[in-house]
Design an enzyme around this catalytic site. Structure first.
Site, PDB file in Angstrom:
ATOM      1  N   TYR A 114       0.834  -1.208   0.000  1.00 31.94           N
ATOM      2  CA  TYR A 114       0.000   0.000   0.000  1.00 31.94           C
ATOM      3  C   TYR A 114       0.872   1.264   0.000  1.00 31.94           C
ATOM      4  CZ  TYR A 114      -2.998   3.725   1.761  1.00 31.94           C
ATOM      5  OH  TYR A 114      -3.653   4.918   1.942  1.00 31.94           O
ATOM      6  N   GLU A 115       1.970   1.221   0.774  1.00 31.22           N
ATOM      7  CA  GLU A 115       2.848   2.380   0.889  1.00 31.22           C
ATOM      8  C   GLU A 115       3.889   2.441  -0.229  1.00 31.22           C
ATOM      9  OE1 GLU A 115       4.321   2.064   4.931  1.00 31.22           O
ATOM     10  OE2 GLU A 115       2.597   3.183   5.685  1.00 31.22           O
ATOM     11  N   GLY A 136      -9.888   1.398  12.380  1.00 30.98           N
ATOM     12  CA  GLY A 136      -8.672   2.124  12.738  1.00 30.98           C
ATOM     13  C   GLY A 136      -8.865   2.956  13.993  1.00 30.98           C
ATOM     14  N   TYR A 138      -6.159  10.992  10.956  1.00 39.47           N
ATOM     15  CA  TYR A 138      -5.452  11.284  12.200  1.00 39.47           C
ATOM     16  C   TYR A 138      -5.809  12.671  12.727  1.00 39.47           C
ATOM     17  CZ  TYR A 138      -2.619   7.196  11.003  1.00 39.47           C
ATOM     18  OH  TYR A 138      -2.197   5.938  10.686  1.00 39.47           O
TER      19      TYR A 138
END
Length: 170
Positions: free
Chosen positions: A35-36, A106, A140
């Protein structure tokens, strides 16, 4: 039998990873790296994870299960703040399978880690996030996390780490 930790989400539970989870943890790490766009950087092996997580106990892992199937994980460890005079929890990796994103998993996992940090008398919970990862940055910030824009991460590894280590005692 592993102890399941109930959450506010129906059919979603957390549990502390154990030795038999090493292949699953490595699978999650590889999915996160993909994914990254960093798959080429993963050199972790099951043997290395087994040693560092379960023999040396250098970090901890929680697994998120939806309807008894693993769908997420978080790997974390303690760091220390000299300014606070207290430990902190550092979240190295948080990963939720793509098909399970946007359901609150999450947030539940981060909330669990925040609760754990408080129980362990930690002064903070922190993590890094790639700048380009806009969905995560937005998520976040919605939780109230503050980016530490005035800090730069420095790293030595591989040959540079070896060279620096050789300088000791010279």
């Amino acid at each position: 039998m592993q102890r399941l930790i109930d959450t506010k989400m129906k059919d979603f539970k957390l549990r502390v990873a154990d030795l038999k989870d090493v292949p699953l943890i490595l699978e999650f790490i590889k999915e996160l790296a993909e994914y990254e766009k960093m798959s080429q950087d993963v050199v972790a092996t099951e043997e290395a994870l087994r040693e560092s997580l379960f023999e040396r106990k250098m970090a901890e892992v929680i697994i998120g299960e939806y309807k008894d199937k693993p769908v997420s994980f978080a790997l974390f460890f303690h760091n220390y703040s000299t300014f606070l005079g207290r430990p902190g929890l550092y979240l190295e990796d948080l990963y939720v399978k793509p098909e399970m994103r946007g359901k609150g998993i999450g947030k539940i996992m981060l909330s669990f880690l925040a609760k754990l940090a408080i129980e362990r008398k930690c002064g903070r919970l922190e993590w890094w996030c790639l700048d380009w990862n806009e969905p995560s940055v937005k998520f976040y910030k919605q939780l109230g996390a503050a980016p530490m824009d005035d800090w730069t991460v420095y790293r030595v590894s591989d040959e540079t780490l070896d060279t620096l280590a050789r300088n000791f005692g010279e």
